[in-house]
Design a protein around this motif. Structure first.
Motif, short mmCIF file in Angstrom:
data_model
loop_
_atom_site.label_atom_id
_atom_site.label_comp_id
_atom_site.label_asym_id
_atom_site.label_seq_id
_atom_site.Cartn_x
_atom_site.Cartn_y
_atom_site.Cartn_z
N THR A 44 0.84 -1.21 0.00
CA THR A 44 0.00 0.00 0.00
C THR A 44 0.87 1.25 0.00
O THR A 44 0.62 2.20 -0.75
CB THR A 44 -0.93 0.01 1.22
N ASP A 45 1.90 1.24 0.83
CA ASP A 45 2.80 2.39 0.89
C ASP A 45 3.54 2.57 -0.43
O ASP A 45 3.68 3.70 -0.93
CB ASP A 45 3.81 2.22 2.03
N LEU A 46 4.01 1.47 -1.00
CA LEU A 46 4.76 1.55 -2.25
C LEU A 46 3.87 2.07 -3.38
O LEU A 46 4.27 2.95 -4.16
CB LEU A 46 5.31 0.17 -2.61
N GLN A 47 2.65 1.56 -3.45
CA GLN A 47 1.73 2.01 -4.49
C GLN A 47 1.36 3.47 -4.29
O GLN A 47 1.21 4.23 -5.26
CB GLN A 47 0.48 1.12 -4.50
N ARG A 48 1.20 3.90 -3.04
CA ARG A 48 0.91 5.31 -2.77
C ARG A 48 2.05 6.20 -3.24
O ARG A 48 1.83 7.24 -3.86
CB ARG A 48 0.66 5.51 -1.27
N LEU A 49 3.29 5.78 -2.94
CA LEU A 49 4.43 6.58 -3.36
C LEU A 49 4.53 6.66 -4.88
O LEU A 49 4.83 7.72 -5.44
CB LEU A 49 5.72 5.98 -2.78
N TYR A 50 4.28 5.55 -5.55
CA TYR A 50 4.30 5.58 -7.01
C TYR A 50 3.20 6.50 -7.55
O TYR A 50 3.41 7.24 -8.51
CB TYR A 50 4.10 4.17 -7.57
N VAL A 180 8.95 15.78 -7.96
CA VAL A 180 9.05 14.44 -8.56
C VAL A 180 10.27 13.71 -8.02
O VAL A 180 10.19 12.54 -7.61
CB VAL A 180 9.13 14.54 -10.10
N ARG A 181 11.40 14.38 -8.01
CA ARG A 181 12.63 13.75 -7.53
C ARG A 181 12.51 13.33 -6.06
O ARG A 181 13.00 12.26 -5.67
CB ARG A 181 13.80 14.72 -7.72
N GLU A 182 11.86 14.17 -5.27
CA GLU A 182 11.68 13.83 -3.85
C GLU A 182 10.82 12.58 -3.71
O GLU A 182 11.11 11.70 -2.90
CB GLU A 182 11.04 15.01 -3.13
N ARG A 183 9.74 12.50 -4.49
CA ARG A 183 8.85 11.32 -4.43
C ARG A 183 9.60 10.06 -4.86
O ARG A 183 9.44 9.00 -4.25
CB ARG A 183 7.64 11.52 -5.33
N LEU A 184 10.40 10.17 -5.90
CA LEU A 184 11.14 9.01 -6.37
C LEU A 184 12.22 8.60 -5.37
O LEU A 184 12.51 7.40 -5.22
CB LEU A 184 11.76 9.30 -7.74
N ASP A 185 12.80 9.56 -4.69
CA ASP A 185 13.77 9.23 -3.63
C ASP A 185 13.09 8.42 -2.53
O ASP A 185 13.68 7.47 -1.98
CB ASP A 185 14.37 10.51 -3.04
N GLU A 186 11.84 8.78 -2.21
CA GLU A 186 11.11 8.04 -1.18
C GLU A 186 10.86 6.60 -1.63
O GLU A 186 10.93 5.66 -0.81
CB GLU A 186 9.79 8.75 -0.88
N VAL A 187 10.55 6.41 -2.92
CA VAL A 187 10.36 5.05 -3.45
C VAL A 187 11.65 4.25 -3.30
O VAL A 187 11.64 3.09 -2.82
CB VAL A 187 9.94 5.10 -4.93
N GLU A 188 12.77 4.84 -3.70
CA GLU A 188 14.04 4.13 -3.62
C GLU A 188 14.41 3.79 -2.17
O GLU A 188 14.94 2.72 -1.89
CB GLU A 188 15.15 4.97 -4.26
N GLU A 189 14.13 4.72 -1.26
CA GLU A 189 14.44 4.47 0.15
C GLU A 189 13.63 3.29 0.69
O GLU A 189 14.15 2.45 1.43
CB GLU A 189 14.16 5.73 0.97
N LEU A 190 12.34 3.24 0.30
CA LEU A 190 11.51 2.14 0.76
C LEU A 190 11.99 0.82 0.19
O LEU A 190 12.12 -0.18 0.91
CB LEU A 190 10.05 2.38 0.39
N LEU A 191 12.29 0.79 -1.10
CA LEU A 191 12.77 -0.44 -1.73
C LEU A 191 14.09 -0.91 -1.12
O LEU A 191 14.30 -2.10 -0.89
CB LEU A 191 12.93 -0.24 -3.23
N ALA A 192 14.98 0.06 -0.88
CA ALA A 192 16.28 -0.29 -0.32
C ALA A 192 16.17 -0.82 1.10
O ALA A 192 17.08 -1.51 1.57
CB ALA A 192 17.19 0.93 -0.35
#
Length: 348
Positions: A44-50, A180-192
């Motif tokens: 849910t969090d990942l999909q929200r971030l995307y 956009v860059r901030e949102r994508l950074d959040e995605v990468e942080e969650l995945l990592a």
């Protein structure tokens, strides 16, 4: 693990590794995995971030489109202002010549007295007619000068305002790019932060969710038999399918990379029907069609905010540029929550 999340994990890992020196890369501790959260919560969090990243991307795209139009307007006004200033120069030259003529012809004798003293009154009357004609021409010259000055002033004002608007849009574009860059950074942080097991579980849950959504859509009877595509729709589909495997890149319109609305807008432009750039504008401005009447080439819009778009290719499938870290692919129609569908080649 599905190919989708595997590519995303690779993207995040490369980004994280690039930020470290060789020494730090070997010494840095592993990020603490969020063991206390369920797979469903993580998904849910990942999909929200995307979704937030794509919403920011479409806002960026809309501003970029307005900025492109504004640049064209500034250029148009600059050209018009240059022409008006040239015309103003010519009008001022004519007005100066008129002033000199008036000064040279100045006399204290009334035209009526000159008529009475004339040896040939008829000739004087004829001359008076010519003088009247000259007076009218002079009045027209003065009027043209005043009108040209007013137009030049108005164009100069509009050019200044247009340039101010362009500067405002440029600043907005920078802020949205950073968003956009901030949102994508959040995605990468969650995945990592996830373990390999969690990533595998996430992929399984996401894939099963899409399969269920597609099955529910088909069994609901919401889809009908595919209608035959128009000639333009067929060309748009073929263009989109030729882009399969190319990477998603936010803000991109091809030819090497695309975002979701960049793909659909370029496909229809190559088919001969230009459409709005963003998914929100495509949803707002193109004619709506029910899902049961879908035909290849129609656009399917997703999420309540209309932040994602795909192109229907038939048999319950779409082609789309999914999200950062993924590539253009053919996917089930119900890969995301459907808002509705539009048909570009039936413009009102």
């Amino acid at each position: 693990m599905s190919g989708r999340l595997l590519r995303l994990v690779g993207t995040a890992a490369v980004a994280a590794h690039a930020a470290l020196t060789p020494t730090a890369a070997t010494a840095a501790p592993e990020p603490e995995p969020p063991h206390d959260r369920s797979v469903a919560e993580l998904l849910t969090d990942l999909q929200r971030l995307y979704r937030e990243a794509e919403e920011a991307t479409e806002a960026y795209n809309a501003t970029e489109e307005k900025l492109r139009e504004q640049r064209a307007e500034v250029a148009r006004l600059d050209r018009a202002l240059a022409r008006a200033r040239l015309s103003l120069h010519d009008s001022r030259v004519a007005a100066g010549r008129l002033a000199r003529q008036q000064y040279q012809n100045t006399t204290d004798i009334s035209p009526y007295v000159r008529l009475l003293l004339a040896r040939d009154p008829q000739r004087a009357l004829d001359q008076g007619h010519v003088i009247g004609q000259l007076a009218r021409e002079r009045a027209e010259t003065v009027g043209r000068l005043a009108g040209t000055e007013h137009r030049a002033d108005e164009l100069a004002r509009r050019a200044r305002e247009a340039l101010d608007d362009q500067l405002v849009l440029t600043e907005r574009k920078k802020k949205e790019r950073d968003d956009v860059r901030e949102r994508l950074d959040e995605v990468e942080e969650l995945l990592a932060s996830l373990t390999a097991e969690q990533l595998t579980d996430l992929a399984d849950v996401e894939d099963k969710g899409i399969e269920k959504a597609q099955r529910d859509l088909v069994t609901s009877g919401a889809l009908g038999d595919d209608a035959k595509p128009s000639e333009q729709g067929d060309r748009a589909v073929h263009y989109a399918l030729r882009q399969l495997g190319k990477p998603y890149e936010w803000g991109a319109e091809g030819p090497g990379t695309y975002d979701c609305s960049g793909l659909t807008s370029e496909a229809w432009a190559h088919a001969g029907t230009p459409i709005p750039r963003t998914s929100q504008e495509q949803w707002e401005r193109l004619p709506k069609v029910p899902l049961k009447d879908l035909r290849p080439g129609d656009l399917v819009i997703y999420f309540p905010q209309a932040t994602h778009v795909a192109m229907y290719v038939g048999e319950g499938e779409v082609v789309h540029a999914p999200r950062t870290g993924e590539r253009i692919e053919v996917a089930p129609l119900a890969s995301n929550p459907i808002l509705g569908a539009v048909r570009p080649d039936e413009l009102p």
